[in-house]
Scaffold this motif. Structure first.
Motif, PDB file in Angstrom:
ATOM      1  N   MET A   1      31.435 -83.070 -61.623  1.00 52.36           N
ATOM      2  CA  MET A   1      30.521 -84.069 -62.177  1.00 52.36           C
ATOM      3  C   MET A   1      29.523 -83.403 -63.117  1.00 52.36           C
ATOM      4  N   THR A   2      29.213 -84.056 -64.178  1.00 49.14           N
ATOM      5  CA  THR A   2      28.290 -83.436 -65.121  1.00 49.14           C
ATOM      6  C   THR A   2      26.872 -83.915 -64.863  1.00 49.14           C
ATOM      7  N   THR A   3      25.939 -83.147 -65.309  1.00 52.10           N
ATOM      8  CA  THR A   3      24.546 -83.545 -65.130  1.00 52.10           C
ATOM      9  C   THR A   3      24.053 -84.127 -66.440  1.00 52.10           C
ATOM     10  N   SER A   4      24.548 -85.314 -66.727  1.00 50.05           N
ATOM     11  CA  SER A   4      24.336 -85.907 -68.039  1.00 50.05           C
ATOM     12  C   SER A   4      22.867 -86.160 -68.332  1.00 50.05           C
ATOM     13  N   PHE A   5      22.089 -86.459 -67.274  1.00 56.25           N
ATOM     14  CA  PHE A   5      20.726 -86.911 -67.548  1.00 56.25           C
ATOM     15  C   PHE A   5      19.708 -85.803 -67.455  1.00 56.25           C
ATOM     16  N   HIS A   6      20.159 -84.573 -67.365  1.00 56.05           N
ATOM     17  CA  HIS A   6      19.159 -83.509 -67.365  1.00 56.05           C
ATOM     18  C   HIS A   6      18.629 -83.337 -68.764  1.00 56.05           C
ATOM     19  N   HIS A   7      17.329 -83.237 -68.849  1.00 60.09           N
ATOM     20  CA  HIS A   7      16.671 -83.376 -70.140  1.00 60.09           C
ATOM     21  C   HIS A   7      17.079 -82.296 -71.120  1.00 60.09           C
ATOM     22  N   SER A   8      16.137 -81.570 -71.617  1.00 67.59           N
ATOM     23  CA  SER A   8      16.419 -80.645 -72.690  1.00 67.59           C
ATOM     24  C   SER A   8      17.341 -79.548 -72.190  1.00 67.59           C
ATOM     25  N   THR A   9      18.035 -78.954 -73.102  1.00 72.99           N
ATOM     26  CA  THR A   9      18.804 -77.770 -72.742  1.00 72.99           C
ATOM     27  C   THR A   9      18.032 -76.584 -73.267  1.00 72.99           C
ATOM     28  N   GLY A  10      18.700 -75.481 -73.449  1.00 71.53           N
ATOM     29  CA  GLY A  10      17.982 -74.314 -73.926  1.00 71.53           C
ATOM     30  C   GLY A  10      17.530 -73.498 -72.740  1.00 71.53           C
ATOM     31  N   ASP A  11      17.007 -72.333 -73.040  1.00 74.94           N
ATOM     32  CA  ASP A  11      16.730 -71.395 -71.975  1.00 74.94           C
ATOM     33  C   ASP A  11      15.478 -71.799 -71.207  1.00 74.94           C
ATOM     34  N   LEU A  12      15.553 -71.586 -69.902  1.00 73.82           N
ATOM     35  CA  LEU A  12      14.448 -71.934 -69.036  1.00 73.82           C
ATOM     36  C   LEU A  12      13.903 -70.642 -68.450  1.00 73.82           C
ATOM     37  N   ARG A  13      12.598 -70.565 -68.330  1.00 80.32           N
ATOM     38  CA  ARG A  13      12.018 -69.333 -67.812  1.00 80.32           C
ATOM     39  C   ARG A  13      10.808 -69.643 -66.942  1.00 80.32           C
ATOM     40  N   LEU A  14      10.831 -69.091 -65.753  1.00 81.10           N
ATOM     41  CA  LEU A  14       9.698 -69.253 -64.837  1.00 81.10           C
ATOM     42  C   LEU A  14       9.072 -67.888 -64.624  1.00 81.10           C
ATOM     43  N   GLU A  15       7.786 -67.812 -64.822  1.00 76.88           N
ATOM     44  CA  GLU A  15       7.128 -66.522 -64.648  1.00 76.88           C
ATOM     45  C   GLU A  15       5.901 -66.677 -63.755  1.00 76.88           C
ATOM     46  N   VAL A  16       5.878 -65.892 -62.702  1.00 74.43           N
ATOM     47  CA  VAL A  16       4.727 -65.884 -61.805  1.00 74.43           C
ATOM     48  C   VAL A  16       4.132 -64.502 -61.883  1.00 74.43           C
ATOM     49  N   SER A  17       2.875 -64.396 -62.312  1.00 73.48           N
ATOM     50  CA  SER A  17       2.340 -63.035 -62.421  1.00 73.48           C
ATOM     51  C   SER A  17       0.976 -62.922 -61.765  1.00 73.48           C
ATOM     52  N   GLY A  18       0.914 -61.983 -60.861  1.00 74.91           N
ATOM     53  CA  GLY A  18      -0.349 -61.639 -60.205  1.00 74.91           C
ATOM     54  C   GLY A  18      -1.000 -62.789 -59.461  1.00 74.91           C
ATOM     55  N   LEU A  19      -0.167 -63.680 -58.910  1.00 73.79           N
ATOM     56  CA  LEU A  19      -0.709 -64.902 -58.321  1.00 73.79           C
ATOM     57  C   LEU A  19      -1.457 -64.623 -57.007  1.00 73.79           C
ATOM     58  N   GLY A  20      -2.672 -65.133 -56.906  1.00 77.28           N
ATOM     59  CA  GLY A  20      -3.426 -65.050 -55.654  1.00 77.28           C
ATOM     60  C   GLY A  20      -3.942 -66.424 -55.299  1.00 77.28           C
ATOM     61  N   VAL A  21      -3.885 -66.778 -54.012  1.00 73.38           N
ATOM     62  CA  VAL A  21      -4.392 -68.079 -53.576  1.00 73.38           C
ATOM     63  C   VAL A  21      -5.322 -67.878 -52.387  1.00 73.38           C
ATOM     64  N   VAL A  22      -6.516 -68.414 -52.484  1.00 73.79           N
ATOM     65  CA  VAL A  22      -7.454 -68.407 -51.362  1.00 73.79           C
ATOM     66  C   VAL A  22      -7.763 -69.856 -51.021  1.00 73.79           C
ATOM     67  N   TYR A  23      -7.503 -70.246 -49.764  1.00 76.67           N
ATOM     68  CA  TYR A  23      -7.783 -71.634 -49.382  1.00 76.67           C
ATOM     69  C   TYR A  23      -9.278 -71.849 -49.165  1.00 76.67           C
ATOM     70  N   ALA A  24      -9.668 -73.107 -49.109  1.00 78.45           N
ATOM     71  CA  ALA A  24     -11.090 -73.452 -49.021  1.00 78.45           C
ATOM     72  C   ALA A  24     -11.745 -72.831 -47.791  1.00 78.45           C
ATOM     73  N   ASN A  25     -10.971 -72.643 -46.711  1.00 81.87           N
ATOM     74  CA  ASN A  25     -11.564 -72.066 -45.505  1.00 81.87           C
ATOM     75  C   ASN A  25     -11.667 -70.543 -45.588  1.00 81.87           C
ATOM     76  N   GLY A  26     -11.374 -69.988 -46.760  1.00 83.54           N
ATOM     77  CA  GLY A  26     -11.511 -68.557 -46.939  1.00 83.54           C
ATOM     78  C   GLY A  26     -10.256 -67.764 -46.632  1.00 83.54           C
ATOM     79  N   HIS A  27      -9.187 -68.465 -46.203  1.00 89.13           N
ATOM     80  CA  HIS A  27      -7.955 -67.772 -45.851  1.00 89.13           C
ATOM     81  C   HIS A  27      -7.209 -67.353 -47.111  1.00 89.13           C
ATOM     82  N   ARG A  28      -6.886 -66.049 -47.202  1.00 90.74           N
ATOM     83  CA  ARG A  28      -6.152 -65.563 -48.366  1.00 90.74           C
ATOM     84  C   ARG A  28      -4.664 -65.676 -48.064  1.00 90.74           C
ATOM     85  N   ALA A  29      -4.005 -66.664 -48.669  1.00 90.45           N
ATOM     86  CA  ALA A  29      -2.607 -66.931 -48.355  1.00 90.45           C
ATOM     87  C   ALA A  29      -1.658 -66.103 -49.209  1.00 90.45           C
ATOM     88  N   LEU A  30      -2.060 -65.766 -50.419  1.00 88.48           N
ATOM     89  CA  LEU A  30      -1.200 -65.000 -51.314  1.00 88.48           C
ATOM     90  C   LEU A  30      -2.070 -64.064 -52.132  1.00 88.48           C
TER      91      LEU A  30
END
Ligand SMILES: Nc1ncnc2c1ncn2[C@@H]1O[C@H](COP(=O)(O)OP(=O)(O)OP(=O)(O)O)[C@@H](O)[C@H]1O
Ligand SMILES: [Mg+2]
Lengths: 309, 294, 283
Positions: A1-30
C-alpha cells in the motif's frame, strides 16, 4: 500500500542537541541529550522507567520547554514543523474522556484538521486518508463505534490511525506496544516498515528490548542523557545496556552446568520486559520464538551486510 | 374552552411574547455551548463565572455602563484570579474556583447592599426577562448572534480542543486561542443568560441541556443540536409558564430543564437507567456490558 | 447617625449583637472544621450544591407546617444522594450531575415559593439575617454546633482517611459508606444551621475558604483544623462588626474578610517559599 497522503517529500532531518529539561518541581529529567536522525529510519528509544523517554518526546513536540539546547526539524523550529503537519505524536497514555460522543471515524478524522480549511469540512481526500489509515490498523469494521466501546489495544490503534491520517513524516510513538497483543504488534511493525520505506522518521520508545534489534535500524539509549546512539548493532551491547539500566535488568546466566548445551555455547538473557534480549558469544542474538518472523530478521541481516559492504 | 382561553392569556401581552422569544434564543445559544461545557468538565467554571459577573453588573448599573461590559470585565478578572491562584498555590482547582467566585459574588452583594438606589438585587440574582429594557435586549441579541456564528465556524476545532488538547497542539492548532475563545463565549452567554434566569441559575442553562443530550447520542454534532433544541424548548415553554407562577421565569425554565433531564436519564434508549437495568437483567442481548463506576 | 460611630466595645451592650456574635462564632467554627475535610476530598462543589438544594425543602416544610430545618436537611441530603445515584448510573461527570440537580432543585424551590401562601422571607433564606436571630435559634445553633463538632473531631482520623483515599479506607474494612453518609449529613446539618448566619448563597464560602487558607499555612491536619477555626472565627466576628458600621450585607462582609485573609496567607506562603529557596541556594 502506498502512503499517498503523506505531505511533502524530500529529505527529513531531526536534530536534538544539548537538550536539558528541568520540571517545575526542580527535577532534572534530561541533560545534554544530543542525537540526530535522517529520513527513512526507525529509531528505538530505550531506557528504564523515569529515564526521560516521555520527556524527550514532549520536548521534541514543544510541550515542555527545554532549559537548555534545541530541537530542530528540517533545520527549523518545532513550532513551524507542527504547523506544517510534519510531526505526528502518539502519547504513552491517552488521557481523554472515553465517554466523549465521538466515533472511531471522528477521532481519526481529527488527525486531518490541520490540513483542512477554515471550517474544517472534510473533503474526499481527507475521507480517503481516514479510510486508508483505519484499514491499515484493521479497525475499518469498528469505524462507527463510540471510542469508549473499544478494548485497550484497539484504543491504542485508533490513535495510531489518527497519527497516520495526519500524514506526518516524523512519527513519535511513546510505548506503542504496551498492552498490545503479539499479532497487533507485528502488524504495527509491518506498518512502521512501510512508513520507513516512504522516507519517514519513526521514533519508538519501548521496554521490549528483544524487539528493538528486530525492527529498529537505530537505537538511542537513554538515562537522563543520551548514553549511546547509532545503528542498533553497535548500540545494543551488553556493556551499554548494563550502563543504561544500571542493574535494573534481570540477568540469567545459563552456563554449561545449568543447561544441557550441545554446542558448548553459553547464553545470557537480559530483560526489562516480557521479551528478553538474548546475548550469545558475539553480540545479541535475535529472538526467534515465533514463526513468520524469521523473514523480517533475515531481511534486516541482509541490509546490514549490504551496508557493511 | 375556558382552560384553553386561560392558557392563551400570556400571548395577549407584548412583554410576555418578547420574553418568551428572547428566552428561547438564549436557551438555544446556551444549549449549543452546553455541549462543550459538559464535555470539557467546565460545569463548575460556568457556575463560578455566573457568580463572578455580579459585581460587574452592579457597578455597571451604578455607572450607567452597559451591563455586559461590566459583567465581562469582572468575569475576565475572576478567570485571571483563578488561573493565578492555581499556579501560585497547591490547592485543588475546585477549591480555588470556590474561593474566587464566592469572593466576587460577596463583593457584588456588598456593593448592591451599600447602594440602595442602584441595581435591584432580585434582578441580578433571579433575572428579570419580563421587564427587560431595549438596551439589554439588544445586547442579548448581539451576543447570541455572534456566539452562534463563531460556533458555526469553529465548532470542530473546539470539539477537538475539548476532546484532546494534546492532539490539537500536535496538529499545530492555536490551543491557547481556542481555550480563550471558549472562555469568552462562555462569559458572553453567561451575561445573556443572566437576564433570563439570574446569576444563581445560569449554570443550569450551560449544563443541563448538554448533560441530557449526552445521554441521548454518541455523536458530537448530533449532541450539539439536541442540546440546543432542549435548551431552546425548555426556555420557551418555561418563560411562557412563568406567567402562571408569579413571574419566576428562571425557576420555571430550570425546573423544566431538570424534569426533561430526569425523563432522559430514566428512559434514554441506550444510556438511560432503565435501559441499563434491562441490559443488566440480560433481556436484551446487544449493547455494552454494564460498567461499574466508582 | 451616631448609631454608627459608637466605639466597637459598646456594641456588646446590645442583646442582638451578643446573640449575633455567638451564632457567628459557632457557625464559623463548625464550617471551618468541615471545610478542612471538604478541601481534601475535593467536595467544594458538593458544598455549593447542597446549600442551594435546601431551598425547596424549606419552602415545602413551611407549606406543610414542619420545622424548616428538617425540610432543609432532607432536601440537602436528598440532593447529594440523588447526585450519587445519577452519577453511578450514567456516563456523566460528577460536577455535571451536581450542577443539573442542584439548579433543578433551586429552581423548583423558586417555583414553589411563588405558590407558597406563607410568610417565609426569601431574602433571609438567601442572604441570612444574623442580626435578627431569636433566643431559641441561638440555643439551637449552639447545641447542633457542639454536637457536630464533637462527632467530627472524635471521628476525624477515619474521616480523614476517607477523604484522602476512599479505597484504602475500604481496604482497611472501615465502614466507608457509613462514613461517607456521616460526612454528607454533617455537611447538610452545617449548611442548615449556617443559613441563619450567612444565607444559602454564601454558605459555600464558609465551607471552602477557611480550610484552603489553613492548607497554605501547614501540612499537618490537626494544625489545619486549628488554623481554619481561628481564621473563620476572626473573620466572622470582624465581618459582623464591619457590616454594622458600613450597614452592608453581613454575609458579604464575613466572606470578604475571609477572602482577604486568604489572599494575605497566599502572599505570605509565597514569600516564605521564596525565602526558603533563597536560603537553600546559599551553601
Ligand atoms: N510533569 C512532571 N513534573 C515533574 N517531574 C516529572 C514530570 N513528568 C515526569 N517527571 C519526572 O521526570 C523523569 C522522567 O520522566 P519520563 O516520563 O520522561 O520517564 P520515562 O522514561 O518516559 O519513563 P517510563 O518508562 O516510566 O514511561 C521522572 O523521574 C519523572 O518522575
Ligand atoms: Mg514514558
Amino acid at each position: 500500500m502506498t502512503t499517498s497522503f503523506h505531505h511533502s517529500t524530500g529529505d527529513l532531518r531531526l536534530e536534538v542537541s544539548g537538550l536539558g529539561v528541568v520540571y517545575a518541581n526542580g527535577h532534572r529529567a534530561l541533560s545534554g541529550a544530543s542525537f540526530s536522525l535522517t529520513g527513512g529510519t526507525i529509531c528505538g528509544l530505550v531506557g528504564p522507567n523515569g529515564s526521560g523517554k516521555s520527556t524527550l518526546f514532549k520536548s521534541m513536540m514543544g510541550f515542555v520547554r527545554p532549559s537548555a539546547g534545541v530541537v530542530t526539524i528540517n533545520g527549523g523550529p518545532v513550532r513551524e514543523a507542527l504547523k506544517a503537519q510534519v510531526v505526528a505524536y502518539v502519547p504513552q497514555a491517552e488521557e481523554v474522556d472515553w465517554d466523549f460522543p465521538v466515533s472511531v471515524w471522528d477521532v481519526v478524522l481529527m488527525g486531518r484538521y490541520g490540513a483542512m480549511n477554515f471550517l474544517r469540512r472534510a473533503r474526499l481526500s481527507d475521507r480517503l486518508a481516514v479510510e486508508e489509515s483505519l484499514r491499515r490498523v484493521s479497525l475499518w469494521e469498528f469505524r462507527d463505534r463510540q471510542i469508549g466501546e473499544l478494548s485497550g489495544g484497539q484504543k491504542k490503534r485508533v490513535f495510531l490511525a489518527r497519527a497516520l491520517a495526519q500524514g506526518g513524516r516524523l512519527i513519535l510513538l511513546d510505548e506503542p506496544f504496551t498492552g498490545v497483543d503479539v499479532q497487533t504488534e507485528e502488524a504495527i511493525i509491518v506498518l512502521l516498515r512501510e512508513l520507513r520505506t516512504s522516507g519517514c522518521i519513526i521514533v519508538v520508545s519501548t521496554h521490549n528490548l528483544g524487539s528493538v534489534p528486530e525492527f529498529c535500524d537505530q537505537a538511542v539509549l537513554l538515562n537522563k542523557t543520551v548514553l549511546a546512539c547509532g545503528p542498533t548493532a553497535s548500540v545494543f551491547t551488553e556493556q551499554n545496556l548494563t550502563a543504561a539500566f544500571g542493574g535494573v535488568l534481570r540477568h540469567f546466566h545459563f552456563e554449561r552446568s545449568t543447561i544441557q548445551s550441545h554446542d558448548g555455547r553459553s547464553v545470557k538473557i537480559m530483560t526489562d520486559d516480557e521479551r528478553p534480549l538474548v546475548f550469545g558469544k558475539d553480540g545479541h542474538l535475535e529472538y526467534k520464538d515465533r514463526e513468520g518472523r524469521e523473514s523480517l530478521i533475515d531481511e534486516r541481516r541482509r541490509r546490514e551486510t549490504e551496508a557493511e559492504r | 374552552m375556558g382552560m384553553w382561553h386561560d392558557l392563551l392569556v400570556p400571548l395577549q401581552y407584548d412583554y410576555m411574547v418578547r420574553a418568551v422569544v428572547v428566552s428561547g434564543l438564549i436557551g438555544v445559544v446556551c444549549g449549543f455551548l452546553s455541549a462543550f461545557v459538559t464535555l470539557k468538565g467546565w460545569s463548575l467554571l460556568g457556575d463560578a463565572l455566573s457568580h463572578a459577573v455580579v459585581p460587574g453588573v452592579a457597578l455597571a448599573g451604578l455607572l450607567g455602563w452597559p451591563l455586559a461590559a461590566g459583567a465581562f470585565l469582572t468575569g475576565v478578572l475572576a478567570t485571571g484570579a483563578m488561573a493565578l491562584i492555581k499556579v501560585k498555590s497547591r490547592l485543588r482547582e475546585d477549591a480555588v474556583m470556590g474561593i474566587v467566585f464566592t469572593t466576587f459574588f460577596a463583593a457584588g452583594l456588598l456593593i448592591i447592599s451599600l447602594t440602595p438606589g442602584g441595581v435591584d438585587r432580585k434582578t441580578i440574582i433571579f433575572g428579570n426577562i419580563l421587564a427587560i429594557a431595549d438596551r439589554e435586549l439588544l445586547q442579548v441579541v448581539v451576543i447570541a448572534v455572534v456566539t452562534l456564528v463563531v460556533l458555526g465556524c469553529k465548532w470542530r476545532d473546539l470539539m477537538l480542543f475539548c476532546f484532546d488538547a494534546t492532539q490539537a497542539r500536535t496538529l499545530g492548532l492555536p490551543v491557547v486561542v481556542l481555550h480563550g475563545l471558549l472562555l469568552v463565549l462562555m462569559s458572553a452567554t453567561v451575561v445573556a443568560a443572566l437576564q433570563a434566569v439570574g446569576a444563581v441559575l445560569v449554570v443550569a442553562m450551560l449544563v443541563t441541556p448538554g448533560a441530557a443530550a449526552h445521554l441521548l447520542t454518541d455523536r458530537f454534532g448530533r449532541m450539539m443540536w439536541v442540546a440546543a433544541g432542549l435548551g431552546g424548548g425548555c426556555a420557551l415553554v418555561g418563560a411562557y409558564a412563568s406567567y402562571f407562577f408569579d413571574g419566576a421565569t428562571g425557576g420555571c425554565i430550570v425546573t423544566l430543564q431538570a424534569l426533561v433531564f430526569g425523563v432522559v436519564f430514566l428512559w434514554a434508549p441506550r444510556h438511560g437507567w432503565l435501559a441499563e437495568r434491562r441490559r443488566a437483567r440480560g433481556r436484551s442481548g446487544s449493547g455494552k456490558a454494564q460498567e461499574v463506576r466508582l | 447617625m451616631n448609631l454608627y460611630t459608637e466605639p466597637w466595645w459598646e456594641l456588646f451592650g446590645y442583646e442582638f449583637m451578643r446573640e449575633a456574635l455567638v451564632v457567628g462564632v459557632v457557625v464559623a467554627a463548625m464550617a471551618a472544621v468541615l471545610s478542612c475535610f471538604l478541601i481534601l476530598k475535593g467536595w467544594s462543589l458538593m458544598g455549593d450544591a447542597v446549600s442551594h438544594a435546601v431551598l425547596p425543602g424549606i419552602v415545602l416544610a413551611s407549606m406543610l407546617g414542619l420545622p424548616l430545618a428538617v425540610g432543609a436537611f432532607v432536601a440537602g441530603l436528598g440532593c447529594a444522594v440523588a447526585s450519587g445515584f445519577v452519577k453511578r448510573h450514567s456516563r456523566l461527570k460528577e460536577d455535571t450531575v451536581l450542577g443539573v440537580i442542584f439548579t433543578g432543585m433551586f429552581g423548583l424551590g423558586l417555583v414553589l415559593y411563588s405558590k407558597a401562601p406563607t410568610v417565609l422571607h426569601l431574602d433571609h433564606i438567601l442572604f441570612g439575617n444574623i442580626l435578627g436571630v431569636s433566643r431559641a435559634q441561638v440555643w439551637q445553633t449552639a447545641l447542633i454546633g457542639v454536637g457536630v463538632l464533637s462527632v467530627v473531631l472524635a471521628r476525624r482520623r477515619d474521616l480523614l482517611l476517607l477523604c484522602f483515599d476512599e479505597r484504602h479506607a475500604r481496604a482497611l474494612a472501615l465502614p466507608a459508606t457509613a462514613l461517607h453518609y456521616l460526612l454528607l449529613s454533617v455537611l447538610a446539618l452545617v449548611i442548615v444551621v449556617s443559613l441563619q448566619a450567612v444565607g444559602l448563597l454564601l454558605v459555600v464560602a464558609m465551607l471552602i475558604t477557611p480550610g484552603a487558607t489553613a492548607r497554605l499555612w501547614t501540612d499537618s491536619f490537626d494544625w489545619m483544623l486549628v488554623v481554619a477555626v481561628v481564621v473563620a472565627v476572626v473573620s466572622s466576628v470582624s465581618g459582623i462588626f464591619i457590616s454594622y458600621y458600613v450597614s452592608g450585607s453581613t454575609a458579604a462582609c464575613v466572606v470578604l474578610v475571609q477572602a482577604a485573609i486568604f489572599l494575605l496567607s497566599l502572599m505570605g506562603s509565597r514569600w516564605r517559599a521564596r525565602r526558603f529557596r533563597g536560603a537553600r541556594r546559599v551553601p
